[in-house]
Design an enzyme around this catalytic site. Sequence first.
Site, PDB file in Angstrom:
ATOM      1  NE  ARG A  88     -40.485  21.157  30.532  1.00  0.00           N
ATOM      2  CZ  ARG A  88     -40.389  19.828  30.482  1.00  0.00           C
ATOM      3  NH1 ARG A  88     -40.998  19.185  29.497  1.00  0.00           N
ATOM      4  NH2 ARG A  88     -39.726  19.167  31.394  1.00  0.00           N
TER       5      ARG A  88
ATOM      6  CB  SER B  73     -35.619  20.109  39.005  1.00  0.00           C
ATOM      7  OG  SER B  73     -36.717  20.593  38.282  1.00  0.00           O
TER       8      SER B  73
ATOM      9  CG  ASP C 172     -38.313  18.248  39.548  1.00  0.00           C
ATOM     10  OD1 ASP C 172     -37.587  17.676  38.704  1.00  0.00           O
ATOM     11  OD2 ASP C 172     -38.164  18.111  40.784  1.00  0.00           O
TER      12      ASP C 172
END
Length: 934
Positions: free
Chosen positions: A540, A601, A655
């Site tokens: 994203r 992440s 994350d």
Amino acid sequence: MLAVHLVSFFFSKLQEDPTKKVDRFLHAMRLQDEQLVDVSNRFLAEMKKGLSAESLAAAAVKMLPTHVRSTPDGSEKGQFVALDLGGSKFKVLRVKVREDEGIKKGGVEMEEKTYPIPEELHEGRAVELFDHVSESLKDFLHEKNMSPEKKHPLAFTFSFPCEHPSLDQGLLLSWCKNYKVRGLQGKDVVQSLRQAIDRTGDMDVDVLAVVNDTVATMMTCGFDDQCCEVGLIIGTGTNACYMEELRHIDLVQGDEGRMCVNTEWGAFGDDGALDDFITDFDRDVDAASLNPGKQTFEKMVSGMYLGELVRLVVLKMAKLGLLFDGHVSDALRTKGKITTADVAAMEEYINGLINTKEILTHLQLTPSPDDCVAVQQISTIVSFRSSNLVAAGLAAILTRIKQNRNLRGLRITVGVDGTVYKTHPQYPKRLHKVVRRLLPDCQVRFLLSESGSSKGAALVAAVAQRLTSQRRKVGEALSLFTLNQEKLQLVKSRMREGLEAGLKSKGCTIKMLPSFVYHTPNGTERGKYLALDLGGTNFRAMLVRFKRQKSRLYHKIYTIPLEIMQGTGEELFDHLAQCVCDFLDYMGLKKVRLPAGFTFSFPCQQSGIDTGTLVSWTKGFKATDCEGEDVVNMLREAIRRRNEFDLDIVALVNDTVGTMMSCAYEDPKCEVGMIAGTGSNLCYMEELKNIEKLEQSNGILKTNEQTSEGEEGEAAVKSDLKMCVNTEWGGLGDDRCLEDIITPYDAEVDIHSVNPGKQRFEKLTSGMYLGEIVRQVLLDLTRRGLLFKGHVTETLKTPGIFETKYLSQIESDRLALLQVRSILQQLGLHGTCDDSIIVKEVCGAVSRRAAQMCGAGMAAVVDKIREDRGLERLSIAVGVDGALYKLHPHFSQVLKETVGVMAPHCNVTFLPSEEGSGKGAALIAAVVRQKQEK
Ligand code: 0WK
Ligand code: 0WK
Ligand code: BGC
Ligand code: BGC
């Protein structure tokens, strides 16, 4: 007397066609189709009354649940003893059931012996009747050399209305037909049978099932025709059963699947619902019966009464001088002198009239040929009414099934047995014809049960045996996933040990990676930042603007193709740079060098806020030349290679850290971040002094940020300062400390993963693996013949086919079993309702364990924070994100409950992250940037 003469005079005027005379006399018994439709609708209403909790107590038609949930599926096998009591004959049988082998259809072999039931036992004491039954059983076992030592599984067909708390219990509601035995009503007939068998001794049986003869008949016919979902008896008594939707049977728990319901339609009309169809002859039959006022419908239909009805009509017409010139014999006055077999004989096509003459002569009557025609017509009308009423009842049942399944048409088979249907020459044809006339849009096949109901009873017992052993074996498999308090306590303490060890030194299974984030946001953050978020499933890019404690955010999601995930590091970061370029282009910001926060992440060993080397890939990633590399540099390299825009990457965050920050922006009590998504991980604000592995000498924290953060470095060591630690708890168990929790199914998933032996805790708790664990369990259960009839399809052998999203769908309470079935069908897994129930249970067991494991891990962390802060009670908030937490119907609830139980001194609030961890990364970037500006 005058009246009689007047009537006979009047009628003699019309003597020419005796059938017409009878038709008129029995006008009330000759039912037109609209009357049959009326009867059918009345019966449909009675069925609904009998099924619904509100009205079933007063309902005449009892609609008794039978606990028979499926018709035979060819996997039944075994040898059974069967008792068939309640019809015209009492039989003891040996039934051998062979299961289907591949295309070769299974089979059933039967040996039977009929034992007479002495008349006096019909109205004697229950003990005597059951002693006779068990004596007969003993005789049969002896005759068949069936060892008295062996515990023979037994199936009991008992053809009277019984309530079934379970398949092997039958509480007798009332006697009927030619039985009125004392001392059994309200009692469990299986118990009485077992006691009789114990009294008789020298034999041992295991009563697995007690079923009604209609149910057994349906099962018998269902063995040859899978469409058989209705059982019909037109014998001494009459009755029908059918497969009803479980959700409509208020008396039984559960909404999933179907269950056979024994309608006991014999009692239809006992509440007056058929009064306008009852004739005086019916009233006379009822008055003379063993159970007046009861079994109204049965007394108009079944073999026990047809003969008597005909006798009473013939008697009445004779008395009125309409037959035999008014001559009446004693025999004709005697109850039972005309049997239903006589009625059938009188209606035979060829010999009907001859038989009629014989029968009447046998009654000391001298019938004229017209008398014989008239009496034959009486028989015809009486038995015609019977088949018409049965057709009306059947039409109601078939209409109900059609409605239940929202079908316009219905193709179904009705399994039939009973002497009337079997021996009365015209009966079957008449019945079939009227049913098809009443239900033109239904294709109804009538299948005669050649071998009696015991085959079906044995099949019910075989299904019960299979389901019991299936349940036991499935239960055993699922028990491997059950975590009791004790096991959860073990997980909690091992997590705690892992946290402590990871704080002290590097290279531990729980890596406890310093994030260099020292505090959560304080609302002063402002400015525009780019946030890049490489998670488990996609990438994203977002633009975040902070202003006066408000944030605005625009974002775009990009997928990460598998070949990029598992390609080269350069290809991966070039792909990320290309996505960022596309986003900046879309936002018209390519020319601006925005400060950026990069959410990555995966476990990164950071030596500062904007730098970190990838320790090892997790989840599905395996890009080469990345592990051990600084991922911020790799991104910078890729941006440089692209040479279309530039970024000032000021922060690299995990994350979990981004999620904690993002939620802390809303609730300052948020000091823990957790991801339950493709991966599984948690971070929390740890006392800096506890992060012993961080090089601290003489109170000075050595970091590569020392130069720029001089004073920060020094200040950091003060006692109450904290740093967010990314635990990477996914690695718990990599030292095999979870072996007593890991199941063979988990081991299979781990061996076939891209990182065998690694991330064991994650592989028990995260979305990347739960679907695979379920598939492994389903595969094993299918291979053991406990699921999908043992058919191991290619689909089931395909890794990754059972995505975790299916768990969420299948476990959703809103989803009926049929929908579970359709999900499985989409996956190419064609199973029964029972299969769907098992699949749902497997999904539940796997996801529940995952949530509990995370709950135990979380409890270890918050209890540590509480103890470190010397608090009696800790109130803390946890920022959470990830598809498993957000989309699974039960995961979050089980997680909360487990934390509540495992950390009772902590009050933990869960804050689902609205905007993902990207906002958190932007917040950290803002904190770093504002410090740089100072
Ligand atoms: C034969 C079945 C038995 C059932 C009987 C009913 O095996 O279970 O009760 O049919 O017909 P009946 O013998 O009463 O005419
Ligand atoms: C949304 C967060 C992202 C994180 C993801 C995890 O913004 O950083 O990696 O949740 O959930 P998943 O996509 O793995 O279900
Ligand atoms: C009984 C039913 C039985 C039927 C056929 C009726 O009298 O109530 O339980 O199924 O006869 O035998
Ligand atoms: C990674 C963590 C990440 C988690 C959730 C795990 O596989 O090792 O760094 O936080 O997945 O996305």
